[in-house]
Write an enzyme that holds these catalytic residues in place. Structure first.
Site, mmCIF file in Angstrom:
data_model
loop_
_atom_site.group_PDB
_atom_site.id
_atom_site.type_symbol
_atom_site.label_atom_id
_atom_site.label_comp_id
_atom_site.label_asym_id
_atom_site.label_seq_id
_atom_site.Cartn_x
_atom_site.Cartn_y
_atom_site.Cartn_z
ATOM 1 N N GLU A 210 0.869 -1.181 0.000
ATOM 2 C CA GLU A 210 0.000 0.000 0.000
ATOM 3 C C GLU A 210 0.902 1.225 0.000
ATOM 4 O O GLU A 210 1.449 1.600 1.032
ATOM 5 C CB GLU A 210 -0.931 -0.015 1.221
ATOM 6 C CG GLU A 210 -1.922 -1.163 1.220
ATOM 7 C CD GLU A 210 -2.889 -1.110 0.050
ATOM 8 O OE1 GLU A 210 -3.100 -0.013 -0.515
ATOM 9 O OE2 GLU A 210 -3.434 -2.167 -0.305
ATOM 10 N N CYS A 244 -1.918 9.488 2.532
ATOM 11 C CA CYS A 244 -1.496 8.935 1.248
ATOM 12 C C CYS A 244 -2.533 9.157 0.148
ATOM 13 O O CYS A 244 -2.187 9.178 -1.031
ATOM 14 C CB CYS A 244 -1.170 7.445 1.378
ATOM 15 S SG CYS A 244 -2.554 6.436 1.945
#
Length: 459
Positions: A210, A244
């Site tokens: 991720e 993010c």
């Protein structure tokens, strides 16, 4: 290295005992984890305040609440997800029982980051436990208060042979990655992610990555600009931009640029006041190194709004910049801070060219009322996931897998996708003698050849 190998070895022996295969055993510990998190709620929120300056509301909204919701959803559905799934038989093996079994990998290593130190540690761990694995959790040393609370929770709920916790420096992470684990889940930056994938690949260990990337936010001339500005300010400056999936930069139609700019400034002031640095609702940068890095990304001549940096509080006020081309320094890497560049476009082709310079973003946000334009962006641009007329919110849906593509990651998780990520789908066919197809056995002749062609043409 001896210490890490010992933990892996002990967990492997515990996994071989078969205890974690029992769905009721998994649910028991997930419920215990849920209850313990409830008990530590105030301590968790205070730790998030100390590490990142998060208000109680933001700490609950973006970390604690999401983890609680995930636990509730997985506990509720785990028995159903764990059952073997029956699928139809093939023409070559009629009447057979065909099932997919979910098999845990064994010992799973989870490497979590500092920006959401509670959520991004617990979410993958919940998936690993739900799937029946043993787990090693490496917490970030950059968020020591939250990592400390997470360690307390884990050690209160689990024996080390089931779930163990580490929180040392980078060399500890490297040693864990190189240990004899069966699966790696990494959340962090693409550069380290590539190293994790390389290490896993050499040993043929499956992994989920991720990562991040420069997530664009496109505003076309049909957009509701007030809604766009409000959602952008909320999504971008949450956690001081250290997210993010935050909108990394705006690509705005030249005809709406000025109005959009003014509305963004309006909502910054509405949310955080005339002096955001003093707002109790506005978080701080994690440490001095990241503070210096972000402050070095903007120049006064491009400044539209903001730009103040408070080294004592490690706060950078929400900052808006106008950027003229993708070759500028701020467009070369993920910002990961409260700076929002705006690029103006004249025609749609420019949008695709701009995004291609930082392709495969983790997220993409589109504000438009044009259905055809919406369809074109979603179909033509490669990205992990995103929203139309909103930001960030796609990460909170239990039914939506979350993950990147290409440079922004590998694999998905959240909800059922977390259970699937930490499980190997094992296919089993149980044949019945009564349904055996004799033509599949030698010797073969022309008649059998014609017959097999007919069988496959029917499929």
């Amino acid at each position: 290295m001896k210490r890490y190998n010992e933990v892996v070895s002990n967990q492997r022996e515990f996994f071989k005992s078969g205890k974690t295969i029992d769905v009721n055993y998994r649910k028991k510990y997930l419920n215990s984890l849920k209850n313990t998190i409830d008990k530590y709620e105030d301590k968790i929120l205070y730790a998030l305040r100390l590490d990142l300056g998060k208000s109680k509301f933001e700490g609950y909204e973006t970390e604690l609440g999401i983890v609680k919701s995930e636990l509730k959803n997985i506990i509720k559905n785990l028995e159903k997800w764990s059952k073997p799934k029956k699928v139809s038989a093939s023409m070559m093996n009629p009447l057979s029982d065909n099932k997919i079994y979910n098999q845990p990998y064994g010992v799973c290593l989870i490497l979590s980051p500092w920006n959401y130190p509670f959520q991004l540690a617990l979410m993958p761990l919940i998936g690993s436990i739900a799937a029946g694995n043993c787990s090693i959790l490496k917490l970030s040393e950059l968020s020591p208060f939250t990592s400390g609370v997470v360690r307390e929770i884990i050690e209160e709920v689990f024996d080390e042979e089931y779930v163990s916790v580490f929180s040392g420096e980078a060399d500890e992470a490297i040693s864990l990655i190189e240990s004899d684990v069966d699966f790696i889940f990494y959340t962090g930056n693409p550069k380290i992610g590539a190293s994790v994938a390389e290490s896993a690949g050499k040993r043929l260990i499956p992994c989920v990555l991720e990562l991040g990337g420069k997530s664009p936010c496109i505003i076309d001339r049909s957009a509701d600009l007030d809604n766009a500005a409000k959602k952008i300010v909320w999504g971008k400056f949450m956690n001081a931009g250290q997210t993010c999936v935050a909108p990394d930069y705006i690509i705005a139609d030249r005809l709406v640029f000025l109005e959009l700019r003014d509305k963004i400034i309006y909502y910054i002031k509405k949310f955080y006041g005339e002096n955001p640095i003093e707002s109790k609702d506005y978080p701080k940068i994690i440490n001095k190194r990241n503070f210096d890095r972000v402050c070095g990304l903007f120049e006064d001549k491009k400044l539209i709004y903001g730009g103040k940096c408070d080294e004592e509080q490690l706060k950078i006020e929400p900052t808006i910049l106008e950027v003229y081309n993708t070759d500028e320094k701020i467009m070369q890497e993920e910002i990961f801070g409260p700076i929002l560049p705006i690029i103006v476009y004249k025609n749609k082709n420019e949008i695709f060219n701009i995004i291609e310079k930082n392709k495969n973003p983790l997220a993409l946000y589109l504000f438009t009322e044009d259905k055809n334009f919406e369809k074109e962006i979603i179909e033509k641009v490669s990205f992990g996931g995103g929203c139309v007329n909103d930001t960030i919110i796609h990460c909170t849906s239990e039914g939506l897998p979350f993950g990147g593509i290409g440079r922004s990651g590998l694999g998905n998780y959240h909800g059922k996708a977390s259970f699937d990520a930490f499980s190997h789908q094992k296919s089993i066919v149980k044949s019945k003698k009564i349904a055996d197809i004799s033509m599949k056995y030698p010797p073969f002749d022309e008649r059998k050849f014609k017959l097999i062609k007919k069988v496959f043409n029917i499929l």
